[in-house]
Design an enzyme around this catalytic site. Structure first.
Site, PDB file in Angstrom:
ATOM      1  N   SER A  20      -3.186  -9.337  -0.210  1.00 15.13           N
ATOM      2  CA  SER A  20      -3.524  -8.484   0.928  1.00 15.13           C
ATOM      3  C   SER A  20      -3.222  -7.014   0.683  1.00 15.13           C
ATOM      4  O   SER A  20      -3.245  -6.205   1.610  1.00 15.13           O
ATOM      5  CB  SER A  20      -2.796  -8.959   2.198  1.00 15.13           C
ATOM      6  OG  SER A  20      -1.408  -8.991   2.011  1.00 15.13           O
ATOM      7  N   THR A 123       0.384  -6.553   5.389  1.00 19.42           N
ATOM      8  CA  THR A 123       0.404  -5.137   5.039  1.00 19.42           C
ATOM      9  C   THR A 123       1.804  -4.784   4.549  1.00 19.42           C
ATOM     10  O   THR A 123       2.796  -5.224   5.118  1.00 19.42           O
ATOM     11  CB  THR A 123       0.078  -4.282   6.290  1.00 19.42           C
ATOM     12  OG1 THR A 123      -1.234  -4.594   6.720  1.00 19.42           O
ATOM     13  CG2 THR A 123       0.191  -2.803   5.988  1.00 19.42           C
ATOM     14  N   THR A 141      -2.678  -1.393   2.233  1.00 15.75           N
ATOM     15  CA  THR A 141      -3.225  -2.728   2.461  1.00 15.75           C
ATOM     16  C   THR A 141      -4.667  -2.820   1.988  1.00 15.75           C
ATOM     17  O   THR A 141      -5.357  -1.808   1.865  1.00 15.75           O
ATOM     18  CB  THR A 141      -3.178  -3.087   3.963  1.00 15.75           C
ATOM     19  OG1 THR A 141      -3.555  -4.443   4.155  1.00 15.75           O
ATOM     20  CG2 THR A 141      -4.099  -2.187   4.773  1.00 15.75           C
ATOM     21  N   ARG A 151     -14.910  -2.068   8.026  1.00 13.41           N
ATOM     22  CA  ARG A 151     -13.791  -2.174   8.959  1.00 13.41           C
ATOM     23  C   ARG A 151     -12.569  -1.446   8.424  1.00 13.41           C
ATOM     24  O   ARG A 151     -12.222  -1.525   7.256  1.00 13.41           O
ATOM     25  CB  ARG A 151     -13.447  -3.639   9.200  1.00 13.41           C
ATOM     26  CG  ARG A 151     -12.292  -3.882  10.194  1.00 13.41           C
ATOM     27  CD  ARG A 151     -10.966  -4.094   9.503  1.00 13.41           C
ATOM     28  NE  ARG A 151      -9.898  -4.481  10.438  1.00 13.41           N
ATOM     29  CZ  ARG A 151      -8.637  -4.675  10.089  1.00 13.41           C
ATOM     30  NH1 ARG A 151      -8.255  -4.518   8.828  1.00 13.41           N
ATOM     31  NH2 ARG A 151      -7.726  -5.017  10.987  1.00 13.41           N
ATOM     32  N   THR A 174       2.699  -3.987  10.932  1.00  5.87           N
ATOM     33  CA  THR A 174       1.940  -4.944  10.142  1.00  5.87           C
ATOM     34  C   THR A 174       1.319  -5.957  11.093  1.00  5.87           C
ATOM     35  O   THR A 174       1.687  -6.023  12.259  1.00  5.87           O
ATOM     36  CB  THR A 174       2.825  -5.652   9.092  1.00  5.87           C
ATOM     37  OG1 THR A 174       2.001  -6.453   8.249  1.00  5.87           O
ATOM     38  CG2 THR A 174       3.874  -6.517   9.747  1.00  5.87           C
ATOM     39  N   GLY A 175       0.376  -6.715  10.600  1.00  2.92           N
ATOM     40  CA  GLY A 175      -0.271  -7.715  11.446  1.00  2.92           C
ATOM     41  C   GLY A 175      -1.662  -7.284  11.866  1.00  2.92           C
ATOM     42  O   GLY A 175      -2.357  -6.575  11.140  1.00  2.92           O
TER      43      GLY A 175
END
Length: 229
Positions: A20, A123, A141, A151, A174-175
């Site tokens: 990622s 991330t 990321t 995106r 993050t997330g």
């Protein structure tokens, strides 16, 4: 502090086993690895790149944007051209493993985006403070696996992915980037610390704000880290 952010994040960007971030990142729906990163120092200087392709160290490019231009963010081909002009090398970031995962996803009859959670997405964000008391933050990321081409998440957005205030502290996220962007997540955390909350308390308050601003909490995962000074 700034050097520690850049060099620390470079390690993960070059780690092909991390799917990622950077090299070996899971590609978008078109099979292209696109990268987001930003960095910020203790004097409100900040730099960012989004939708960057074929450059192994986006955090280093973001620092160049911060230090060598009057801008905060460069995107897409403009960010790539800037990187090449500043000595970065064109690199194929798609690993064999990530390419194989993409092929398997493409073959699915119903192509769903994977859940964003700590099992399959992370991330990389960092906050540092040095012996002079200078604080800095950064994140990098390759974003949501198989995302729509083009995106961009929260990671390159100052005030969403990271935020630094030299009088208060810093926060990183993050997330699920969309959920962080909606509430300007890291800026919100820093503002809670400005109002006297501890880093832990500030993160809890803003997580509640994330929950309130998203109707569907199923499979939603967001995390913050914060440091005061």
């Amino acid at each position: 502090a700034l050097n520690a952010i850049e060099k620390g994040l470079n390690i993960t960007e070059s780690d092909a086993s991390n799917s990622s971030v950077g090299l070996g990142g899971i590609p978008d729906e078109n099979g292209l690895v696109t990268l987001d990163a930003c960095i910020m120092d203790h004097e409100y200087n900040c730099g960012s790149v989004s939708f960057l392709q074929n450059i192994e160290h986006p955090i280093s490019v973001a620092r160049k944007v911060m230090e060598n231009t009057p801008h905060v963010m460069l995107s897409g081909k403009g960010a790539y051209d800037f990187a090449i002009k500043n000595g970065f090398q064109h690199t194929n970031l798609l690993s064999t493993e990530s390419y194989q995962k993409w092929l398997e996803w493409k073959a699915e009859s119903e192509k769903k985006l994977p859940k964003i959670n700590h099992e399959n997405h992370d991330t990389i964000a960092m906050i540092t403070i040095d012996e002079s008391g200078h604080i800095a933050a950064g994140c990098t990321t390759s974003g949501w696996a198989y995302k729509l081409h083009g995106r961009v998440g929260d990671s390159p957005i100052i005030g969403a992915g990271i935020y630094v205030d030299p009088d208060v502290g810093a926060a990183c996220a993050t997330g699920m980037g969309e959920a962080v962007i909606r509430i300007c997540g890291t800026h919100a955390v820093v503002e809670q610390m400005r109002n006297g909350l501890s880093p832990d308390e500030a993160c809890q308050v803003v997580i509640e704000r994330v929950k309130k601003s998203n109707k569907d909490l199923k499979d939603l995962q967001v995390g913050f880290i914060a440091m005061n000074i």
